[in-house]
Design an enzyme around this catalytic site. Structure first.
Site, mmCIF file in Angstrom:
data_model
loop_
_atom_site.group_PDB
_atom_site.id
_atom_site.type_symbol
_atom_site.label_atom_id
_atom_site.label_comp_id
_atom_site.label_asym_id
_atom_site.label_seq_id
_atom_site.Cartn_x
_atom_site.Cartn_y
_atom_site.Cartn_z
ATOM 1 N N ASN A 80 0.988 -0.470 -1.215
ATOM 2 C CA ASN A 80 0.748 0.890 -0.755
ATOM 3 C C ASN A 80 -0.431 1.511 -1.504
ATOM 4 O OD1 ASN A 80 1.358 3.461 0.668
ATOM 5 N ND2 ASN A 80 3.284 2.405 1.093
ATOM 6 N N ARG A 81 -0.447 2.830 -1.641
ATOM 7 C CA ARG A 81 -1.658 3.528 -2.070
ATOM 8 C C ARG A 81 -1.595 3.997 -3.520
ATOM 9 N NH1 ARG A 81 -0.331 3.973 3.057
ATOM 10 N NH2 ARG A 81 -1.927 4.036 4.672
ATOM 11 N N HIS A 106 -2.754 -1.572 -1.038
ATOM 12 C CA HIS A 106 -2.238 -2.930 -0.814
ATOM 13 C C HIS A 106 -2.958 -4.035 -1.607
ATOM 14 C CE1 HIS A 106 0.651 -1.449 1.872
ATOM 15 N NE2 HIS A 106 0.031 -1.593 3.027
ATOM 16 N N HIS A 177 5.210 -7.434 3.953
ATOM 17 C CA HIS A 177 4.718 -6.561 5.030
ATOM 18 C C HIS A 177 4.941 -7.206 6.397
ATOM 19 C CE1 HIS A 177 2.348 -3.424 6.867
ATOM 20 N NE2 HIS A 177 1.972 -2.933 5.692
ATOM 21 N N TYR A 179 5.979 -7.579 10.179
ATOM 22 C CA TYR A 179 6.060 -6.721 11.359
ATOM 23 C C TYR A 179 7.063 -7.349 12.318
ATOM 24 C CZ TYR A 179 1.650 -4.195 10.286
ATOM 25 O OH TYR A 179 0.665 -3.431 9.729
ATOM 26 N N GLU A 307 9.420 -1.957 4.589
ATOM 27 C CA GLU A 307 8.807 -2.489 3.375
ATOM 28 C C GLU A 307 9.543 -1.950 2.146
ATOM 29 O OE1 GLU A 307 4.511 -1.570 3.622
ATOM 30 O OE2 GLU A 307 5.042 -1.007 5.679
#
Length: 344
Positions: A80-81, A106, A177, A179, A307
Site C-alpha cells: 500500500n501507500r 506497493h 494482491h 484478484y 488484501e
C-alpha cells in the site's frame, strides 16, 4: 492431496528462469510462480460441478513483468501507500520512490512482486518461497529475509504464511494482491457477488488514499458490510461512485479470525477469508485495465481484492498498529482463503 509439481514458465527479461508450481487436492487447484510469489490460477467447481478459474492472471511471464495492477503478487517490503514517499525511524529520514503521484506504493519501483524467489517444496505439499532484500533496496534500511509459504489443505483452505527478519530496524507490511471473480476470471463484472466483512470501523482516506489518522465507525455509511451486501446495488453508492477502496479495521491483531465471506449465488461459489492482520483492504477494481489469460478483458468492477495487511501509511501514523520490525524480532502473518460451494 497430491504432491506439489513444478513446470517451466519462461525467463525474465534478465534471463532468470521462472517456474510455476501446482498445488492440488480433490476439489481445488492453485498455481503459483516463483516470480513475485504470484498466484496465477485458482480452479474451483461450482454447484453444478463445472470448474472455472476464479483468479485473474496472465498467460506468460511477460504479462507478469508488465503487471501494473499487481495481479496475484506478494507485495513488499511495504504494501500500500507511504505518504510523501518518506518516513522517519529512530531520528533518521528515509526517502523512497514516489511511484504513485507524490506517494510510494506497493514496494516501490522493483518491489517483492518483481523478483525471482528461491523455491523449496516442503514435505511434498507446501511451497516455500524465500527472498533476501538487500540493505538499502528501494530506500529501506536493513537486509530483510522473507519467506512465504503456500499450502492447500484437503478441506479447500489456501494457507499463506509469511515470516520476515531484518538486520536493521525497518517497516514491514506484506500482503498478497490476488484478484478474484467467483463467476470466473473472464466474467467481466462482480455485480452479482454478495459480500460480508466483519469490521465495525475503517481508516478514513483522503483523495490520494492516504489515511487522515481517523478510524471511523462504519454504521450509517456505505462501508458497513457487516450484513451481506450485493455489490451491484452498492458500489456506485460509495462517494465518488468508484466502488470500494476501503481499509477495514480488524480486532485481535495477531490472532487468526474470520474476516470476510464472498458468495456468488448463480454459481454457488463461496470464498471466506481469515487473517491475523489488523486490517484488510477491500478493493473492487475501479482502476483495473488489463488484458489477461486467454485474451480476457479485465476492467472496472471486474474483480475484487481482500488484501490482509496493516493500514496504509502506518509507518507515519503513530496511532495505528506498528509496522516496524527490529533486529532479533520476527514478523509473522497468516492469511487463509477457504473455497466452498453453497448448493442452494
Amino acid at each position: 492431496m497430491a504432491p506439489v509439481t513444478e513446470e517451466e514458465f519462461g525467463k525474465t527479461e534478465a534471463g532468470e528462469n521462472v517456474s510455476r508450481y501446482t498445488l492440488t487436492n480433490n476439489n481445488v487447484l492453485v498455481r503459483v510462480l516463483n516470480y513475485g510469489a504470484t498466484i496465477t490460477d485458482i480452479l474451483v467447481p461450482d454447484k453444478h460441478g463445472n470448474v472455472d478459474d476464479i483468479s485473474l492472471g496472465f498467460d506468460d511471464i511477460t504479462g507478469y513483468q508488465d503487471n501494473t495492477p499487481y495481479i496475484g503478487t506478494v507485495i513488499g517490503r511495504v504494501a500500500n501507500r507511504i505518504a510523501g514517499a518518506k518516513f522517519s525511524l529512530d531520528g533518521k529520514t528515509y526517502n523512497l520512490a514516489a511511484n504513485h503521484g507524490s506517494n510510494f506504493i506497493h514496494g516501490g519501483v522493483k518491489g517483492f512482486n518483481k523478483v525471482v524467489w528461491t523455491a523449496n517444496v516442503v514435505d511434498g505439499k507446501k511451497l516455500q518461497l524465500r527472498y533476501v532484500s538487500d540493505d538499502g533496496e528501494e530506500g529501506f534500511p536493513g537486509e530483510v529475509t522473507t519467506t512465504v509459504t503456500y499450502e492447500l489443505t484437503d478441506d479447500n483452505q489456501l494457507f499463506i504464511q509469511y515470516e520476515a527478519r531484518t538486520t536493521k530496524t525497518t517497516p514491514i507490511n506484506l500482503t498478497n494482491h490476488a484478484y478474484f471473480n467467483m463467476a470466473g476470471h473472464s466474467a467481466g463484472h462482480i455485480d452479482d457477488h454478495v459480500v460480508r466483512i466483519n469490521s465495525d470501523a475503517y481508516a478514513v482516506l483522503d483523495d490520494t488514499f492516504i489515511p487522515t489518522g481517523e478510524i471511523k465507525d462504519v454504521a450509517g455509511t456505505p462501508y458497513d458490510l457487516r450484513s451481506p451486501v450485493r455489490l451491484g446495488d452498492h458500489m456506485t453508492s460509495v462517494p465518488g461512485e468508484k466502488g470500494y477502496t476501503v481499509s477495514y479495521n480488524l480486532e485481535d491483531s495477531g490472532t487468526l479470525k474470520h474476516v470476510a465471506r464472498v458468495e456468488h449465488p448463480p454459481s454457488g461459489r463461496v470464498l471466506e477469508m481469515s487473517t491475523t492482520e489488523p486490517s484488510v483492504m477491500f478493493y473492487t477494481s475501479y482502476y483495473l485495465d488489463a488484458t489477461g489469460k486467454g485474451g480476457a478483458t479485465y476492467g472496472k468492477f471486474g474483480a475484487f481484492c481482500l488484501e490482509a495487511q496493516h493500514h496504509p501509511d502506518s509507518v507515519n501514523q503513530p496511532s495505528f498498529p506498528c509496522t516496524v520490525l527490529r533486529p532479533g524480532e520476527t514478523y509473522r502473518q497468516t492469511t487463509v482463503y477457504r473455497f466452498s460451494v453453497d448448493s442452494q
